[in-house]
Design a protein around this motif. Sequence first.
Motif, PDB file in Angstrom:
ATOM      1  N   ILE A  12       0.864  -1.187   0.000  1.00 25.66           N
ATOM      2  CA  ILE A  12       0.000   0.000   0.000  1.00 25.66           C
ATOM      3  C   ILE A  12       0.901   1.237   0.000  1.00 25.66           C
ATOM      4  O   ILE A  12       1.854   1.321   0.787  1.00 25.66           O
ATOM      5  N   LYS A  13       0.604   2.176  -0.863  1.00 28.44           N
ATOM      6  CA  LYS A  13       1.335   3.436  -0.893  1.00 28.44           C
ATOM      7  C   LYS A  13       0.972   4.269   0.331  1.00 28.44           C
ATOM      8  O   LYS A  13      -0.180   4.296   0.753  1.00 28.44           O
ATOM      9  N   GLU A  14       1.976   4.969   0.857  1.00 30.38           N
ATOM     10  CA  GLU A  14       1.703   5.790   2.039  1.00 30.38           C
ATOM     11  C   GLU A  14       0.849   7.013   1.707  1.00 30.38           C
ATOM     12  O   GLU A  14       0.315   7.648   2.604  1.00 30.38           O
ATOM     13  N   SER A  15       0.716   7.295   0.422  1.00 32.95           N
ATOM     14  CA  SER A  15      -0.105   8.444   0.038  1.00 32.95           C
ATOM     15  C   SER A  15      -1.601   8.115  -0.012  1.00 32.95           C
ATOM     16  O   SER A  15      -2.421   9.020  -0.220  1.00 32.95           O
ATOM     17  N   GLU A  16      -1.955   6.831   0.160  1.00 25.66           N
ATOM     18  CA  GLU A  16      -3.371   6.476   0.099  1.00 25.66           C
ATOM     19  C   GLU A  16      -4.111   7.088   1.282  1.00 25.66           C
ATOM     20  O   GLU A  16      -3.591   7.147   2.393  1.00 25.66           O
ATOM     21  N   PRO A  66       6.737  13.966  -7.545  1.00 29.71           N
ATOM     22  CA  PRO A  66       7.362  15.234  -7.941  1.00 29.71           C
ATOM     23  C   PRO A  66       8.377  15.693  -6.896  1.00 29.71           C
ATOM     24  O   PRO A  66       8.324  15.277  -5.747  1.00 29.71           O
ATOM     25  N   ARG A  67       9.277  16.559  -7.319  1.00 32.70           N
ATOM     26  CA  ARG A  67      10.311  17.025  -6.402  1.00 32.70           C
ATOM     27  C   ARG A  67       9.710  17.961  -5.354  1.00 32.70           C
ATOM     28  O   ARG A  67       8.802  18.728  -5.649  1.00 32.70           O
ATOM     29  N   ARG A  68      10.282  17.854  -4.158  1.00 30.72           N
ATOM     30  CA  ARG A  68       9.880  18.757  -3.078  1.00 30.72           C
ATOM     31  C   ARG A  68      11.107  19.550  -2.645  1.00 30.72           C
ATOM     32  O   ARG A  68      12.234  19.056  -2.750  1.00 30.72           O
ATOM     33  N   GLU A  69      10.857  20.732  -2.173  1.00 30.78           N
ATOM     34  CA  GLU A  69      11.970  21.580  -1.779  1.00 30.78           C
ATOM     35  C   GLU A  69      11.569  22.482  -0.628  1.00 30.78           C
ATOM     36  O   GLU A  69      10.386  22.672  -0.330  1.00 30.78           O
ATOM     37  N   ASP A 112       6.812  12.275   0.116  1.00 32.64           N
ATOM     38  CA  ASP A 112       5.841  13.100   0.826  1.00 32.64           C
ATOM     39  C   ASP A 112       6.504  13.993   1.870  1.00 32.64           C
ATOM     40  O   ASP A 112       5.823  14.642   2.661  1.00 32.64           O
ATOM     41  N   ASN A 113       7.835  14.018   1.885  1.00 29.47           N
ATOM     42  CA  ASN A 113       8.541  14.878   2.832  1.00 29.47           C
ATOM     43  C   ASN A 113       9.490  15.786   2.067  1.00 29.47           C
ATOM     44  O   ASN A 113      10.268  15.328   1.219  1.00 29.47           O
ATOM     45  N   GLN A 148      13.450  12.824   5.206  1.00 29.74           N
ATOM     46  CA  GLN A 148      13.138  11.543   5.840  1.00 29.74           C
ATOM     47  C   GLN A 148      12.763  10.461   4.834  1.00 29.74           C
ATOM     48  O   GLN A 148      12.677   9.288   5.202  1.00 29.74           O
ATOM     49  N   ASP A 149      12.538  10.841   3.583  1.00 26.04           N
ATOM     50  CA  ASP A 149      12.173   9.835   2.596  1.00 26.04           C
ATOM     51  C   ASP A 149      13.364   8.928   2.300  1.00 26.04           C
ATOM     52  O   ASP A 149      14.516   9.243   2.625  1.00 26.04           O
ATOM     53  N   SER A 150      13.065   7.785   1.659  1.00 22.26           N
ATOM     54  CA  SER A 150      14.091   6.783   1.399  1.00 22.26           C
ATOM     55  C   SER A 150      14.603   6.895  -0.025  1.00 22.26           C
ATOM     56  O   SER A 150      13.993   7.540  -0.879  1.00 22.26           O
ATOM     57  N   GLU A 151      15.746   6.231  -0.233  1.00 29.33           N
ATOM     58  CA  GLU A 151      16.383   6.135  -1.536  1.00 29.33           C
ATOM     59  C   GLU A 151      16.560   7.520  -2.157  1.00 29.33           C
ATOM     60  O   GLU A 151      16.898   8.470  -1.460  1.00 29.33           O
ATOM     61  N   SER A 152      16.351   7.626  -3.477  1.00 28.63           N
ATOM     62  CA  SER A 152      16.610   8.911  -4.139  1.00 28.63           C
ATOM     63  C   SER A 152      15.657   9.998  -3.662  1.00 28.63           C
ATOM     64  O   SER A 152      15.966  11.182  -3.778  1.00 28.63           O
TER      65      SER A 152
END
Length: 889
Positions: A381-385, A557-560, A470-471, A502-506
């Motif tokens: 399950i995606k955490e964005s659900e 999408p990218r967050r900044e 999402d972070n 806090q997000d993972s990987e790239s």
Amino acid sequence: MLNSRHASLREKGGIWGLCIFLLYTSPLSCFANFSQAKELIYKIKEGLPRGTFIGTIGLDLNLDFTVDPPFIFNLPQKKTSEQYVNLNNITGELYTSATEIDRETLCPDNLDSQGCVLSLDVFVLPQQYFQLVKVKIFIEDVNDNRPEFPVDVICLSVPENTPINARYAVEQSAVDPDLGLHGVQTYWLVNDFGVFTLDVEENEGGELTPFLIVMEALDRESQDEYITDIIAEDGGTPPLLGAATLKIVITDVNDNCPHFTESHINVTLHGNTTKGAHLAHLDAFDPDLGANAQISYAYSERVPRDTRTLFHLDRNTGVIKLAGKIDTGTATFYKLTILANGPGCIPAVATVTVNIIKVVTGPPAVIARYIAPEKDGVITIKESEPAFYPIAFFTVKNIDKNQRVDCHLEGTGPFRLVPYQLFKNEYLLETTEPLDYERTQEYELTVVAKNTRDLVFKMYLKVQVLDENDNAPVFQRSLLEVSIEENNPPNTFLAQVQASDQDSESRGEVIYLLGGDIPGIFAVDRITGVLTVTTSLDREEKEAYRFIVRAVDQGTPRRESIATVVVTVQDRNDNSPRFINKDFTFFVPENFPGYGEIGVLSVTDADAGENGWVALSIINGSDIFMIDTGRGALRAKTSLDREQQGTYQLWIEAVDGGKPALSCVTMVTVLLLDVNDNPPIVLFPQSNQSYMLVLPNTLPGTSITEVYAVDKDTGMNAVIAYSIIKRKGGEPGSFAIDPETGNITLKRELSNRGLYSLLVKVSDHGQPEPLYSTVMVNFFVNETVSNESYIQSLLTRESEIETEERPWYTGHMTEGPEKYELFPCQRLLIALSVTCLGLFLTVVMLTSYICCKRFKKHRKKRPEVEIPLKMKKDPVHVVNRKFRQISNI
């Protein structure tokens, strides 16, 4: 070198004398030595500006420049050499040309610091002096190149079991085109993490190679990589730096073995459980990576073959499922020994105990239909659900009509199992709130169906949360204030910004960018966040800079997020005080009261604080003048007299409060305007006791004498008028005086012999009140002077002198009843006087300007000479007139 060449020239004097003596018999014999080729060697540094002197070929060859025809120096070929030097054909002087000499471009393959040579062939002409001169110019290296790494990011792999003090060469070492000390001298790490250090080794060719030394034990499972900057520094003054990112990757070794999260699992199974039912999921974990972390599950050899066939074990996932029909008559208990095998490891052991319950009516059966993606019992399950996201439908079967079934969910997490209202025995598994990967990545759930006879069916589920971007990155400091002194060297370090995600990987990898409003003089390292200023800052141009730095992750999408950087430029004393005018001129009336304000000198300093405080002082003339150090008001300590000195030139120095202090100098000219404070001075007659012999037969109209006076004032204050105000002897109208020249003329015949006296008033045209003097003019009418004592007694005798009722400004004064005409040219005289005054002031100002120019030139030539106050002395007026017969008593 020059003295030795002159000595050599003197030694050759005899030879030159002999050559001159033999000139007529062999004209070219004295220049025979010119036919030999000579070599001159010069040394210069690279990068010199145009017009830099290199050497004089004629002087270094000890040529005699007095010969006729003169020498001519010429470069015959048109090659690369002419791009770098200019030759004076007359003097033989060599200078650098407009093309800057770059040693690295001129000699790209030359690694010898003394081996880069610019060769020239110079011809000495005309033919009778001809010789070929080989000129070699050695180009010396300067530190004009910074070290540069071949790549921006250097990756170095280090095994985690590396022993302490192990060395790893950093093959991508920096390259510096400069030579010797100007080349790369050392390397160092910006951050060694307390684990590494850097050593430098030099090979036989003189090249430096940095070596990474491991100082502490490594553990990939604790930290799998270290990222820092490696700096290459050359030996210049100041040194130049080059940087690259050093990424130290800790490679895995098989130093960990698998182990089960649970070593003993109890499973209860009903005898009528359907084939394919999920019994248990064994989970083993190995901290290593890749092939070192591969785990395979297998039964122990102690487990009978038929038991292995009944309970299928997935060798990759560790899931145990029912593979056949249970015979409750043969066995009610099974013990399964499971092995977790890893490469080169002793297998981990776990035990699964299966208890078989005999039932007449089997337990409820639960059939799952998944809505979310599912594979091998693992739901993703995606955490964005959003909350209440449906996961799966469960249908409960194998239920008797008179039985009630309780279906519920066991396990932790934001999930719930609720009856579906439209259908009976249908249950919906859904989330109760959004999932957060950063908080929990995995959940284990159990769907339990239990009837009234306590028959239980359990279905095991695993829910994995998929990370999404999402972070946004978060800066450690949202406002960063930095101070830097102006006139900094280029590429100066300012600060380092840091942000985490806090997000993972790239999705959690952060790069740093500058905002669009930033000036181009600032730069940020995309990986490390190091802020630098690429050029020198000037506080007087701009005192503060405010811009933003963006931290951007690599997700989609990218967050900044942004942080604000405020750079404050601190002042240095790099500006001298400046007067608002190059020089100052003040006009002051003479007799101006002492300590009165003559004028104000305005001065500014672009620096701030103490560096901008300015104090004024007088370099010369401080005994006469004073100046307010702060306000700049110029004052005289005493009243000034134009007749003593009409012009003062002062040099005022402005000094700021910086360390060291800076200063500037301006010239102040004080011009005194005339005030009518001096009466006319009568120079002739020299005293009231003087007399002049006048013959009785003197004809009317004859000029018999004159009154001569001067006035120290100027302009209208110095315009003098003469008039007769009293007389003794003679008839009225016997004498007349020219009001302009003071010339006294006889108007009537003198019938009586004896002494005649005239009282003459000498007055100026000053305002508001004219000043005047008087003088007695005596005439002794007789053929001769026979008795001077008698004349003296007449002069000393006090007697009344009749007053001539004539104003001084009338025309030619005549005694008698004749009418007096007003002076017809009075207005013209006033206009001419005003014009003369204007011309005088113009001449004074032009003289002051010329003096200033000459003083500035003199000051450039001899800046250490003290500037004295220019004093003017009044000219001594010497009146040389040919008097007529006169006698002084």
